[in-house]
Scaffold this active site. Structure first.
Site, PDB file in Angstrom:
ATOM      1  N   THR A   1      -0.716 -10.502  20.811  1.00  0.00           N
ATOM      2  CA  THR A   1      -0.183  -9.267  21.384  1.00  0.00           C
ATOM      3  C   THR A   1      -1.344  -8.513  22.020  1.00  0.00           C
ATOM      4  O   THR A   1      -2.424  -8.408  21.431  1.00  0.00           O
ATOM      5  CB  THR A   1       0.492  -8.396  20.310  1.00  0.00           C
ATOM      6  OG1 THR A   1      -0.423  -8.173  19.243  1.00  0.00           O
ATOM      7  CG2 THR A   1       1.741  -9.064  19.760  1.00  0.00           C
TER       8      THR A   1
ATOM      9  N   ASN B   1       0.818  -1.221   0.000  1.00  0.00           N
ATOM     10  CA  ASN B   1       0.000   0.000   0.000  1.00  0.00           C
ATOM     11  C   ASN B   1       0.845   1.260   0.000  1.00  0.00           C
ATOM     12  O   ASN B   1       1.929   1.296   0.592  1.00  0.00           O
ATOM     13  CB  ASN B   1      -0.876   0.076   1.271  1.00  0.00           C
ATOM     14  CG  ASN B   1      -1.971  -0.965   1.291  1.00  0.00           C
ATOM     15  OD1 ASN B   1      -2.382  -1.462   0.250  1.00  0.00           O
ATOM     16  ND2 ASN B   1      -2.440  -1.296   2.479  1.00  0.00           N
TER      17      ASN B   1
ATOM     18  N   THR C   1       9.445   0.614  16.645  1.00  0.00           N
ATOM     19  CA  THR C   1       8.519   1.038  15.581  1.00  0.00           C
ATOM     20  C   THR C   1       7.508   2.073  16.095  1.00  0.00           C
ATOM     21  O   THR C   1       7.247   3.068  15.414  1.00  0.00           O
ATOM     22  CB  THR C   1       7.779  -0.196  15.007  1.00  0.00           C
ATOM     23  OG1 THR C   1       8.755  -1.072  14.450  1.00  0.00           O
ATOM     24  CG2 THR C   1       6.782   0.180  13.936  1.00  0.00           C
TER      25      THR C   1
ATOM     26  N   GLY D   1       1.347  -1.222   3.850  1.00  0.00           N
ATOM     27  CA  GLY D   1       0.654  -2.467   3.514  1.00  0.00           C
ATOM     28  C   GLY D   1       1.163  -3.525   4.474  1.00  0.00           C
ATOM     29  O   GLY D   1       2.380  -3.649   4.679  1.00  0.00           O
TER      30      GLY D   1
ATOM     31  N   ASP E   1       3.094  -5.641  12.572  1.00  0.00           N
ATOM     32  CA  ASP E   1       3.883  -6.209  11.462  1.00  0.00           C
ATOM     33  C   ASP E   1       5.328  -6.438  11.904  1.00  0.00           C
ATOM     34  O   ASP E   1       5.943  -7.451  11.571  1.00  0.00           O
ATOM     35  CB  ASP E   1       3.862  -5.255  10.257  1.00  0.00           C
ATOM     36  CG  ASP E   1       2.440  -4.984   9.774  1.00  0.00           C
ATOM     37  OD1 ASP E   1       1.585  -5.878   9.906  1.00  0.00           O
ATOM     38  OD2 ASP E   1       2.187  -3.866   9.271  1.00  0.00           O
TER      39      ASP E   1
ATOM     40  N   ASN F   1      -3.847  -9.653  17.496  1.00  0.00           N
ATOM     41  CA  ASN F   1      -3.842  -8.763  18.660  1.00  0.00           C
ATOM     42  C   ASN F   1      -5.029  -9.159  19.540  1.00  0.00           C
ATOM     43  O   ASN F   1      -5.771 -10.098  19.219  1.00  0.00           O
ATOM     44  CB  ASN F   1      -3.843  -7.282  18.250  1.00  0.00           C
ATOM     45  CG  ASN F   1      -5.132  -6.872  17.553  1.00  0.00           C
ATOM     46  OD1 ASN F   1      -6.167  -7.506  17.720  1.00  0.00           O
ATOM     47  ND2 ASN F   1      -5.073  -5.815  16.772  1.00  0.00           N
TER      48      ASN F   1
END
Ligand code: RIB
Length: 293
Positions: A214, A10, A276, A38, A246, A179
């Site tokens: 997670t 994406n 991140t 993406g 990710d 998640n």
């Protein structure tokens, strides 16, 4: 052993806002950024940055050339990415002042992948190779069944979670990454259910699958049969949560492939995703191996 990520690519259009826009409201953004994203491409980037040799497959238009170049800069093999005469997928992402996001997807090439292209893409992969999948492309059931017939090991991140997930042969997977919201939905439990209860249900529903869950500030959990392992998150100021999941998937799988224990792999994945979330953006905010291992 080869790792193939077959998934979404994406163009992320990122807007920093005070709060996520409400129905009927018009607000201004204090920052705009166009970047590579993406879930598929992010996970390929995470696996490659963590140190695995990765193949990426998906479909893009000419507007996605900059993503291709970025993936190649991470030494990802992009020969299985199909170019077509249409638009690359897009994600319109609002990030509020607490780093929480809200995303609108335009599928573009991600939903233009054909059955013939799937057969072609999976040719050349062998028993023991890994395929990594998310829920942003079409024909996932066919991809899973074909990969299984070829003896590939299957990793599924059923995200974003929607009605398509219930028709997937998830029992074919070796790993499922969710998640806490996705996990509860997959288990058929209310969203506020505690992670251990979700894990107990998922390990019963999928007895042959390693479940990795997670749960935000509550940490990361692993369940397989009767085994339960937990790791605390690394607390950092949150700037943008995009691609945190990710990153977690990519680093956990890489750590396991490097023969690290489940506990160590959870720790590595928590550390990587904490890096991140401390930066804006998706693919480019994912750390490299030397920042994590
Ligand atoms: O997981 C984060 C990704 O979800 C973003 O990069 C966006 O493209 C959406 O697919």
């Amino acid at each position: 052993m080869k790792v193939l990520v077959f998934g979404s690519i994406n163009i992320d259009l990122l807007y920093s806002v005070d709060h996520i826009v409400k129905p009927g409201e018009t607000i201004s953004s204090s920052m705009f950024q166009k970047s590579a994203g993406g879930k598929g491409a992010n996970q390929a980037a995470a696996l490659a940055k963590a140190g695995l040799h990765v193949y990426m497959a998906g479909k893009i238009g000419s507007d996605g050339k900059f993503i291709l170049e970025l993936l190649e800069s991470y030494k990802i093999n992009t020969q299985k990415i199909i170019k077509y005469d249409g638009a690359t997928g897009q994600a319109i992402i609002q990030i509020d002042k607490n780093g929480q996001n809200s995303i609108i997807l335009y599928p573009g090439g991600n939903e233009e992948i054909t059955v013939n292209e799937i057969q072609e893409t999976l040719s050349g992969f062998n028993p023991g190779d890994i395929i990594v999948l998310q829920n942003e492309i079409v024909h996932l059931d066919l991809i899973m069944e074909t990969a299984k017939k070829q003896g590939m090991r299957i990793c599924v991140n059923p995200s974003p979670f929607n009605e398509k997930i219930s028709s997937l042969p998830l029992n074919l997977a070796n790993w499922i990454f969710v998640n806490e919201i996705e996990g509860a939905a997959l288990a058929g439990l209310p969203p506020e259910t505690d992670p251990q209860t979700v894990l107990d249900k998922l390990t019963k529903l999928y007895p042959a699958v390693e479940i990795i869950l997670t749960a935000g500030k509550d940490g990361a959990f692993y369940g397989f049969g009767k085994t339960r392992i937990k790791n605390e998150i690394v607390k950092v100021p949150v700037v943008d949560t995009t691609a945190a999941g990710d990153t977690f998937t990519g680093f956990f799988l890489t750590a396991r492939e490097k023969n690290m224990s489940v506990q160590e792999s959870l720790k590595i994945a928590c550390k990587a995703s904490s890096i991140t979330v401390s930066k804006k953006g998706a693919m480019e905010s994912i750390p490299f191996a030397n920042e994590v291992f």
